[in-house]
Design a protein around this motif. Structure first.
Motif, mmCIF file in Angstrom:
data_model
loop_
_atom_site.group_PDB
_atom_site.id
_atom_site.type_symbol
_atom_site.label_atom_id
_atom_site.label_comp_id
_atom_site.label_asym_id
_atom_site.label_seq_id
_atom_site.Cartn_x
_atom_site.Cartn_y
_atom_site.Cartn_z
ATOM 1 N N ILE A 1 61.792 9.353 22.825
ATOM 2 C CA ILE A 1 61.153 9.320 24.148
ATOM 3 C C ILE A 1 61.786 8.221 24.998
ATOM 4 O O ILE A 1 62.056 8.410 26.191
ATOM 5 N N TRP A 2 62.023 7.063 24.397
ATOM 6 C CA TRP A 2 62.619 5.927 25.110
ATOM 7 C C TRP A 2 64.028 6.267 25.586
ATOM 8 O O TRP A 2 64.390 5.994 26.720
ATOM 9 N N ARG A 3 64.826 6.891 24.701
ATOM 10 C CA ARG A 3 66.197 7.265 25.072
ATOM 11 C C ARG A 3 66.194 8.287 26.208
ATOM 12 O O ARG A 3 66.974 8.181 27.154
ATOM 13 N N GLU A 4 65.317 9.260 26.120
ATOM 14 C CA GLU A 4 65.257 10.288 27.161
ATOM 15 C C GLU A 4 64.807 9.689 28.489
ATOM 16 O O GLU A 4 65.318 10.048 29.554
ATOM 17 N N SER A 5 63.871 8.749 28.430
ATOM 18 C CA SER A 5 63.385 8.104 29.655
ATOM 19 C C SER A 5 64.514 7.354 30.351
ATOM 20 O O SER A 5 64.677 7.437 31.577
ATOM 21 N N LYS A 6 65.307 6.617 29.571
ATOM 22 C CA LYS A 6 66.422 5.873 30.149
ATOM 23 C C LYS A 6 67.480 6.816 30.716
ATOM 24 O O LYS A 6 68.068 6.537 31.774
ATOM 25 N N GLU B 1 59.219 18.841 11.643
ATOM 26 C CA GLU B 1 59.042 17.617 10.854
ATOM 27 C C GLU B 1 57.643 17.031 10.989
ATOM 28 O O GLU B 1 57.300 16.086 10.286
ATOM 29 N N ARG B 2 56.817 17.553 11.918
ATOM 30 C CA ARG B 2 55.473 17.014 12.147
ATOM 31 C C ARG B 2 55.539 15.493 12.296
ATOM 32 O O ARG B 2 54.848 14.743 11.605
ATOM 33 N N ALA B 3 56.389 15.084 13.179
ATOM 34 C CA ALA B 3 56.680 13.653 13.318
ATOM 35 C C ALA B 3 55.497 12.881 13.883
ATOM 36 O O ALA B 3 54.730 13.382 14.689
ATOM 37 N N SER B 4 55.390 11.632 13.463
ATOM 38 C CA SER B 4 54.378 10.741 14.002
ATOM 39 C C SER B 4 54.861 10.174 15.331
ATOM 40 O O SER B 4 56.028 10.303 15.693
ATOM 41 N N PHE B 5 53.941 9.536 16.039
ATOM 42 C CA PHE B 5 54.307 8.940 17.336
ATOM 43 C C PHE B 5 55.381 7.875 17.141
ATOM 44 O O PHE B 5 56.291 7.749 17.967
ATOM 45 N N ARG B 6 55.273 7.109 16.064
ATOM 46 C CA ARG B 6 56.263 6.062 15.797
ATOM 47 C C ARG B 6 57.657 6.661 15.647
ATOM 48 O O ARG B 6 58.654 6.072 16.083
ATOM 49 N N TYR B 7 57.743 7.853 15.046
ATOM 50 C CA TYR B 7 59.035 8.511 14.890
ATOM 51 C C TYR B 7 59.542 9.038 16.229
ATOM 52 O O TYR B 7 60.737 9.012 16.514
ATOM 53 N N ARG B 8 58.637 9.542 17.059
ATOM 54 C CA ARG B 8 59.026 10.136 18.338
ATOM 55 C C ARG B 8 59.425 9.087 19.375
ATOM 56 O O ARG B 8 60.190 9.374 20.292
ATOM 57 N N LEU B 9 58.876 7.875 19.247
ATOM 58 C CA LEU B 9 59.038 6.865 20.292
ATOM 59 C C LEU B 9 60.494 6.562 20.645
ATOM 60 O O LEU B 9 60.833 6.497 21.834
ATOM 61 N N PRO B 10 61.406 6.357 19.688
ATOM 62 C CA PRO B 10 62.798 6.080 20.060
ATOM 63 C C PRO B 10 63.422 7.207 20.891
ATOM 64 O O PRO B 10 64.161 6.947 21.835
ATOM 65 N N MET C 1 55.259 10.776 30.880
ATOM 66 C CA MET C 1 55.467 12.218 30.770
ATOM 67 C C MET C 1 56.233 12.567 29.500
ATOM 68 O O MET C 1 56.044 13.633 28.914
ATOM 69 N N GLY C 2 57.103 11.656 29.050
ATOM 70 C CA GLY C 2 57.800 11.878 27.794
ATOM 71 C C GLY C 2 56.838 11.922 26.620
ATOM 72 O O GLY C 2 56.970 12.758 25.713
ATOM 73 N N ILE C 3 55.858 11.015 26.613
ATOM 74 C CA ILE C 3 54.832 11.009 25.566
ATOM 75 C C ILE C 3 54.003 12.281 25.618
ATOM 76 O O ILE C 3 53.761 12.933 24.597
ATOM 77 N N VAL C 4 53.575 12.631 26.837
ATOM 78 C CA VAL C 4 52.765 13.842 26.999
ATOM 79 C C VAL C 4 53.522 15.074 26.527
ATOM 80 O O VAL C 4 52.992 15.923 25.800
ATOM 81 N N ASN C 5 54.801 15.155 26.930
ATOM 82 C CA ASN C 5 55.583 16.338 26.583
ATOM 83 C C ASN C 5 55.836 16.467 25.087
ATOM 84 O O ASN C 5 55.983 17.574 24.561
ATOM 85 N N SER C 6 55.889 15.329 24.382
ATOM 86 C CA SER C 6 56.148 15.400 22.943
ATOM 87 C C SER C 6 54.968 15.999 22.180
ATOM 88 O O SER C 6 55.123 16.471 21.059
ATOM 89 N N SER D 1 65.292 19.564 25.583
ATOM 90 C CA SER D 1 63.879 19.327 25.292
ATOM 91 C C SER D 1 63.349 20.355 24.301
ATOM 92 O O SER D 1 62.586 20.044 23.401
ATOM 93 N N GLN D 2 63.785 21.621 24.478
ATOM 94 C CA GLN D 2 63.336 22.673 23.577
ATOM 95 C C GLN D 2 63.799 22.404 22.147
ATOM 96 O O GLN D 2 63.054 22.564 21.191
ATOM 97 N N LYS D 3 65.051 21.953 22.028
ATOM 98 C CA LYS D 3 65.579 21.646 20.701
ATOM 99 C C LYS D 3 64.811 20.493 20.074
ATOM 100 O O LYS D 3 64.491 20.498 18.887
ATOM 101 N N GLU D 4 64.516 19.465 20.901
ATOM 102 C CA GLU D 4 63.798 18.295 20.387
ATOM 103 C C GLU D 4 62.390 18.674 19.961
ATOM 104 O O GLU D 4 61.874 18.229 18.945
ATOM 105 N N THR D 5 61.743 19.546 20.785
ATOM 106 C CA THR D 5 60.386 19.973 20.471
ATOM 107 C C THR D 5 60.350 20.738 19.158
ATOM 108 O O THR D 5 59.461 20.550 18.330
ATOM 109 N N GLU D 6 61.342 21.611 18.954
ATOM 110 C CA GLU D 6 61.397 22.362 17.715
ATOM 111 C C GLU D 6 61.557 21.433 16.517
ATOM 112 O O GLU D 6 60.948 21.625 15.469
ATOM 113 N N LYS D 7 62.376 20.395 16.665
ATOM 114 C CA LYS D 7 62.583 19.444 15.572
ATOM 115 C C LYS D 7 61.277 18.728 15.234
ATOM 116 O O LYS D 7 60.914 18.550 14.077
#
Length: 325
Positions: free
Chosen positions: A196-201, A185-194, A50-55, A175-181
Protein backbone atom coordinates in the motif's frame (compact mmCIF):
# COMPACT_ATOMS: atom_id res chain seq x y z
CA UNK A 1 -6.07 22.74 11.28
CA UNK A 2 -3.71 24.14 8.65
CA UNK A 3 -2.82 27.37 10.46
CA UNK A 4 0.78 26.23 10.85
CA UNK A 5 1.13 26.00 7.08
CA UNK A 6 -0.22 29.52 6.66
CA UNK A 7 2.28 30.80 9.23
CA UNK A 8 5.13 29.16 7.30
CA UNK A 9 3.89 30.67 4.02
CA UNK A 10 3.59 34.12 5.65
CA UNK A 11 7.09 33.86 7.09
CA UNK A 12 8.64 32.87 3.76
CA UNK A 13 6.83 35.54 1.72
CA UNK A 14 6.67 38.51 4.08
CA UNK A 15 9.78 38.04 6.23
CA UNK A 16 12.28 35.89 4.38
CA UNK A 17 11.56 37.42 0.94
CA UNK A 18 10.47 40.81 2.40
CA UNK A 19 7.51 41.16 0.04
CA UNK A 20 4.74 43.56 0.98
CA UNK A 21 1.22 42.41 1.83
CA UNK A 22 -1.19 43.29 -0.95
CA UNK A 23 1.50 42.97 -3.60
CA UNK A 24 0.29 40.78 -6.50
CA UNK A 25 3.39 38.59 -6.49
CA UNK A 26 3.28 38.24 -2.71
CA UNK A 27 -0.35 37.16 -2.69
CA UNK A 28 0.18 34.70 -5.55
CA UNK A 29 3.30 33.21 -3.94
CA UNK A 30 1.68 32.99 -0.51
CA UNK A 31 -1.27 31.17 -2.02
CA UNK A 32 1.02 28.80 -3.92
CA UNK A 33 3.14 27.85 -0.88
CA UNK A 34 0.17 27.40 1.42
CA UNK A 35 -1.92 25.33 -0.98
CA UNK A 36 1.01 23.26 -2.27
CA UNK A 37 1.87 21.99 1.22
CA UNK A 38 -1.75 21.60 2.33
CA UNK A 39 -2.97 19.85 -0.81
CA UNK A 40 0.01 17.50 -1.14
CA UNK A 41 -0.43 16.42 2.48
CA UNK A 42 -4.17 15.94 1.97
CA UNK A 43 -3.74 14.09 -1.32
CA UNK A 44 -1.17 11.68 0.12
CA UNK A 45 -3.42 10.94 3.10
CA UNK A 46 -6.33 10.29 0.73
CA UNK A 47 -4.19 8.07 -1.51
CA UNK A 48 -2.94 6.04 1.46
CA UNK A 49 -6.41 5.76 2.99
CA UNK A 50 -7.92 4.66 -0.32
CA UNK A 51 -5.11 2.13 -0.66
CA UNK A 52 -6.11 0.58 2.68
CA UNK A 53 -9.78 0.59 1.73
CA UNK A 54 -9.09 -0.95 -1.66
CA UNK A 55 -7.02 -3.77 -0.18
CA UNK A 56 -10.10 -4.94 1.75
CA UNK A 57 -12.74 -3.67 -0.65
CA UNK A 58 -15.50 -6.27 -1.38
CA UNK A 59 -15.36 -5.60 -5.10
CA UNK A 60 -17.85 -8.21 -6.29
CA UNK A 61 -20.44 -7.41 -3.61
CA UNK A 62 -20.33 -3.68 -4.32
CA UNK A 63 -20.33 -4.16 -8.08
CA UNK A 64 -23.30 -6.54 -7.86
CA UNK A 65 -25.19 -4.20 -5.55
CA UNK A 66 -24.67 -1.14 -7.72
CA UNK A 67 -25.52 -3.09 -10.86
CA UNK A 68 -28.99 -4.16 -9.71
CA UNK A 69 -31.60 -2.82 -12.10
CA UNK A 70 -34.15 -2.29 -9.34
CA UNK A 71 -32.06 0.56 -7.89
CA UNK A 72 -33.34 2.89 -10.63
CA UNK A 73 -30.56 5.42 -10.19
CA UNK A 74 -30.48 5.11 -6.40
CA UNK A 75 -26.76 4.32 -6.54
CA UNK A 76 -26.08 7.76 -8.04
CA UNK A 77 -28.07 9.45 -5.30
CA UNK A 78 -26.23 7.45 -2.64
CA UNK A 79 -22.88 8.43 -4.14
CA UNK A 80 -23.91 12.10 -4.11
CA UNK A 81 -25.13 11.88 -0.52
CA UNK A 82 -21.84 10.23 0.46
CA UNK A 83 -20.10 13.17 -1.19
CA UNK A 84 -21.86 15.61 1.16
CA UNK A 85 -20.30 14.03 4.26
CA UNK A 86 -16.73 13.81 2.95
CA UNK A 87 -14.40 16.82 3.36
CA UNK A 88 -12.64 16.37 0.01
CA UNK A 89 -11.83 19.23 -2.34
CA UNK A 90 -11.49 18.92 -6.09
CA UNK A 91 -7.73 18.34 -5.70
CA UNK A 92 -8.47 15.00 -4.05
CA UNK A 93 -10.20 13.91 -7.24
CA UNK A 94 -7.30 11.89 -8.68
CA UNK A 95 -6.77 9.45 -5.78
CA UNK A 96 -10.52 9.23 -5.18
CA UNK A 97 -11.15 8.61 -8.87
CA UNK A 98 -8.57 5.81 -8.92
CA UNK A 99 -9.87 4.35 -5.67
CA UNK A 100 -13.49 4.25 -6.78
CA UNK A 101 -12.73 2.79 -10.20
CA UNK A 102 -10.37 0.23 -8.64
CA UNK A 103 -13.20 -0.74 -6.31
CA UNK A 104 -15.38 -1.68 -9.25
CA UNK A 105 -17.73 1.29 -8.88
CA UNK A 106 -19.34 2.28 -12.22
CA UNK A 107 -17.79 5.39 -13.77
CA UNK A 108 -21.02 7.39 -13.64
CA UNK A 109 -21.46 6.67 -9.92
CA UNK A 110 -17.86 7.78 -9.35
CA UNK A 111 -18.57 11.01 -11.22
CA UNK A 112 -21.67 11.59 -9.08
CA UNK A 113 -19.47 11.51 -5.98
CA UNK A 114 -16.74 13.68 -7.52
CA UNK A 115 -19.22 16.37 -8.54
CA UNK A 116 -20.94 16.61 -5.15
CA UNK A 117 -18.02 16.12 -2.77
CA UNK A 118 -16.24 19.48 -3.29
CA UNK A 119 -19.53 21.40 -3.59
CA UNK A 120 -21.27 20.23 -0.43
CA UNK A 121 -19.52 19.39 2.84
CA UNK A 122 -19.93 20.18 6.51
CA UNK A 123 -17.69 23.28 6.38
CA UNK A 124 -19.50 24.72 3.37
CA UNK A 125 -22.88 23.99 4.95
CA UNK A 126 -21.89 25.73 8.19
CA UNK A 127 -20.66 28.80 6.33
CA UNK A 128 -23.72 28.82 4.09
CA UNK A 129 -26.06 28.88 7.08
CA UNK A 130 -24.13 31.76 8.65
CA UNK A 131 -23.96 33.79 5.43
CA UNK A 132 -27.31 33.11 3.74
CA UNK A 133 -29.62 31.43 6.26
CA UNK A 134 -31.12 27.97 6.67
CA UNK A 135 -33.60 28.09 3.77
CA UNK A 136 -30.96 28.98 1.20
CA UNK A 137 -28.61 26.37 2.65
CA UNK A 138 -31.19 23.58 2.38
CA UNK A 139 -31.94 24.51 -1.24
CA UNK A 140 -28.22 24.65 -2.02
CA UNK A 141 -27.55 21.22 -0.50
CA UNK A 142 -30.47 19.69 -2.41
CA UNK A 143 -29.32 21.30 -5.65
CA UNK A 144 -25.74 20.08 -5.07
CA UNK A 145 -26.91 16.50 -4.50
CA UNK A 146 -29.18 16.62 -7.55
CA UNK A 147 -26.38 18.13 -9.61
CA UNK A 148 -24.09 15.21 -8.80
CA UNK A 149 -26.84 12.61 -9.28
CA UNK A 150 -28.01 13.91 -12.66
CA UNK A 151 -24.46 14.46 -13.93
CA UNK A 152 -23.52 10.91 -12.91
CA UNK A 153 -26.52 9.40 -14.67
CA UNK A 154 -25.84 11.33 -17.88
CA UNK A 155 -22.13 10.47 -17.86
CA UNK A 156 -22.85 6.79 -17.24
CA UNK A 157 -25.23 6.69 -20.21
CA UNK A 158 -22.41 7.96 -22.44
CA UNK A 159 -20.25 4.88 -21.67
CA UNK A 160 -16.97 6.73 -21.25
CA UNK A 161 -14.74 4.01 -19.79
CA UNK A 162 -12.75 3.79 -23.02
CA UNK A 163 -11.57 7.37 -22.48
CA UNK A 164 -9.71 6.62 -19.25
CA UNK A 165 -6.02 7.38 -19.55
CA UNK A 166 -3.57 4.50 -20.24
CA UNK A 167 -1.97 5.24 -16.86
CA UNK A 168 -5.20 4.49 -15.01
CA UNK A 169 -5.78 1.35 -17.03
CA UNK A 170 -2.31 0.16 -16.04
CA UNK A 171 -2.99 0.98 -12.37
CA UNK A 172 -6.24 -0.98 -12.56
CA UNK A 173 -4.50 -3.95 -14.15
CA UNK A 174 -1.79 -4.00 -11.48
CA UNK A 175 -4.39 -3.56 -8.77
CA UNK A 176 -6.31 -6.60 -10.00
CA UNK A 177 -3.18 -8.72 -9.86
CA UNK A 178 -2.37 -7.46 -6.36
CA UNK A 179 -5.92 -8.10 -5.18
CA UNK A 180 -5.80 -11.65 -6.48
CA UNK A 181 -2.52 -12.25 -4.64
CA UNK A 182 -4.01 -10.96 -1.38
CA UNK A 183 -7.09 -13.12 -1.78
CA UNK A 184 -4.97 -16.20 -2.34
CA UNK A 185 -2.62 -15.58 0.56
CA UNK A 186 -5.27 -14.11 2.92
CA UNK A 187 -2.70 -11.56 3.90
CA UNK A 188 -2.83 -9.60 7.12
CA UNK A 189 -2.79 -5.81 7.20
CA UNK A 190 0.86 -5.90 8.29
CA UNK A 191 1.69 -7.85 5.13
CA UNK A 192 -0.33 -5.52 2.89
CA UNK A 193 1.08 -2.29 4.35
CA UNK A 194 4.39 -2.19 2.41
CA UNK A 195 2.53 -2.71 -0.88
CA UNK A 196 0.00 0.00 0.00
CA UNK A 197 2.85 2.38 0.90
CA UNK A 198 4.69 1.69 -2.38
CA UNK A 199 1.54 2.19 -4.44
CA UNK A 200 0.74 5.43 -2.60
CA UNK A 201 4.18 6.85 -3.36
CA UNK A 202 3.92 5.76 -7.00
CA UNK A 203 0.56 7.45 -7.49
CA UNK A 204 1.71 10.63 -5.70
CA UNK A 205 4.82 10.79 -7.86
CA UNK A 206 2.68 10.40 -10.96
CA UNK A 207 0.27 13.22 -10.12
CA UNK A 208 2.78 15.59 -8.50
CA UNK A 209 3.53 17.68 -11.65
CA UNK A 210 -0.18 18.15 -12.29
CA UNK A 211 -0.80 19.25 -8.71
CA UNK A 212 2.02 21.80 -8.82
CA UNK A 213 0.96 23.24 -12.19
CA UNK A 214 -2.67 23.39 -11.10
CA UNK A 215 -1.87 25.23 -7.87
CA UNK A 216 0.47 27.60 -9.72
CA UNK A 217 -2.33 28.56 -12.11
CA UNK A 218 -4.66 29.09 -9.17
CA UNK A 219 -2.05 31.21 -7.40
CA UNK A 220 -1.57 33.48 -10.41
CA UNK A 221 -5.32 33.97 -10.77
CA UNK A 222 -5.64 34.56 -7.03
CA UNK A 223 -2.94 37.21 -6.97
CA UNK A 224 -3.46 39.06 -10.25
CA UNK A 225 -7.20 39.23 -10.98
CA UNK A 226 -8.15 42.87 -10.31
CA UNK A 227 -10.79 43.79 -7.75
CA UNK A 228 -14.19 44.45 -9.29
CA UNK A 229 -13.40 42.40 -12.39
CA UNK A 230 -16.28 39.95 -11.96
CA UNK A 231 -18.92 42.47 -10.86
CA UNK A 232 -18.52 44.20 -14.21
CA UNK A 233 -19.93 41.21 -16.09
CA UNK A 234 -22.36 39.64 -13.62
CA UNK A 235 -25.03 42.30 -13.12
CA UNK A 236 -28.68 41.27 -12.73
CA UNK A 237 -29.58 42.95 -16.02
CA UNK A 238 -27.45 40.54 -18.04
CA UNK A 239 -29.43 37.43 -19.04
CA UNK A 240 -26.17 35.67 -19.88
CA UNK A 241 -24.72 36.40 -16.44
CA UNK A 242 -25.14 32.80 -15.20
CA UNK A 243 -23.20 31.08 -18.02
CA UNK A 244 -20.66 33.94 -18.01
CA UNK A 245 -20.16 33.50 -14.25
CA UNK A 246 -19.67 29.77 -14.71
CA UNK A 247 -17.10 30.23 -17.48
CA UNK A 248 -15.25 32.99 -15.63
CA UNK A 249 -14.86 30.61 -12.69
CA UNK A 250 -12.97 27.97 -14.70
CA UNK A 251 -9.47 29.55 -14.35
CA UNK A 252 -9.98 30.01 -10.61
CA UNK A 253 -9.17 27.55 -7.84
CA UNK A 254 -10.60 27.33 -4.33
CA UNK A 255 -12.56 25.09 -2.02
CA UNK A 256 -16.18 25.87 -1.22
CA UNK A 257 -15.21 27.30 2.17
CA UNK A 258 -12.69 29.65 0.55
CA UNK A 259 -14.97 31.00 -2.16
CA UNK A 260 -18.14 31.45 -0.07
CA UNK A 261 -17.02 34.78 1.44
CA UNK A 262 -16.47 36.00 -2.13
CA UNK A 263 -19.98 34.88 -3.01
CA UNK A 264 -21.33 36.91 -0.10
CA UNK A 265 -19.50 39.99 -1.37
CA UNK A 266 -20.83 39.49 -4.89
CA UNK A 267 -24.39 39.16 -3.60
CA UNK A 268 -23.99 42.26 -1.40
CA UNK A 269 -23.01 44.24 -4.51
CA UNK A 270 -26.23 43.33 -6.28
CA UNK A 271 -25.27 40.19 -8.18
CA UNK A 272 -28.19 37.68 -8.13
CA UNK A 273 -27.72 34.79 -5.71
CA UNK A 274 -28.07 32.14 -8.43
CA UNK A 275 -25.41 33.83 -10.55
CA UNK A 276 -23.05 34.04 -7.58
CA UNK A 277 -23.66 30.39 -6.66
CA UNK A 278 -23.08 29.32 -10.28
CA UNK A 279 -19.75 31.14 -10.05
CA UNK A 280 -18.93 29.33 -6.80
CA UNK A 281 -19.87 25.94 -8.26
CA UNK A 282 -17.71 26.69 -11.28
CA UNK A 283 -14.72 27.60 -9.11
CA UNK A 284 -15.07 24.49 -6.97
CA UNK A 285 -16.16 21.94 -9.55
CA UNK A 286 -14.84 23.15 -12.92
CA UNK A 287 -11.51 24.78 -12.20
CA UNK A 288 -8.61 24.70 -14.65
CA UNK A 289 -6.34 23.31 -11.89
CA UNK A 290 -8.77 20.42 -11.46
CA UNK A 291 -8.62 19.77 -15.21
CA UNK A 292 -4.81 19.67 -14.94
CA UNK A 293 -5.09 17.09 -12.17
CA UNK A 294 -7.66 14.99 -14.01
CA UNK A 295 -5.41 14.93 -17.09
CA UNK A 296 -3.46 12.20 -15.35
CA UNK A 297 -6.47 9.88 -15.17
CA UNK A 298 -8.63 10.99 -18.11
CA UNK A 299 -8.06 11.74 -21.76
CA UNK A 300 -8.78 15.28 -22.94
CA UNK A 301 -12.00 14.09 -24.57
CA UNK A 302 -13.28 12.63 -21.29
CA UNK A 303 -12.38 15.81 -19.40
CA UNK A 304 -14.20 17.90 -22.02
CA UNK A 305 -17.32 15.71 -21.80
CA UNK A 306 -17.23 15.72 -17.99
CA UNK A 307 -16.85 19.50 -17.78
CA UNK A 308 -19.52 20.09 -20.44
CA UNK A 309 -22.16 18.02 -18.64
CA UNK A 310 -21.38 19.57 -15.26
CA UNK A 311 -21.37 23.08 -16.78
CA UNK A 312 -24.85 22.64 -18.22
CA UNK A 313 -26.15 21.37 -14.86
CA UNK A 314 -24.52 24.28 -12.99
CA UNK A 315 -26.02 26.85 -15.37
CA UNK A 316 -29.47 25.33 -14.94
CA UNK A 317 -29.02 25.38 -11.14
CA UNK A 318 -28.02 29.06 -11.31
CA UNK A 319 -31.12 30.03 -13.23
CA UNK A 320 -33.35 28.02 -10.86
CA UNK A 321 -31.80 29.82 -7.87
CA UNK A 322 -32.40 33.19 -9.51
CA UNK A 323 -36.07 32.27 -10.10
CA UNK A 324 -36.57 31.09 -6.49
CA UNK A 325 -34.82 34.10 -4.98
Amino acid sequence: MFDWIQKIADWIVFELLSLQKGNHLAEALNFFIYDSVKILLLVFVVIFFMGIVNSYFPVEKVRNYLSRKKLYGFEYLMASLFGTVTPFCSCSSVPLFIGFVKGGIPLGVTFAFLVTSPLVNEVAIGLFIGLFGLKTTVIYVISGVLLGTISGIILQKLKLEKYLSPWVKQVLENSQKETEKFEIERASFRYRLPSIWRESKTILKGILPYVIVGIAVGGLMHGYIPEGFFEQYLSKDNWLAVPIATLLAVPMYSGASGILPVVQVLVSKGIPLGTAIAFMMGVVGLSLPEAMLLKKVMTLKLIAIFFSVVTVCIVISGYVFNIIF
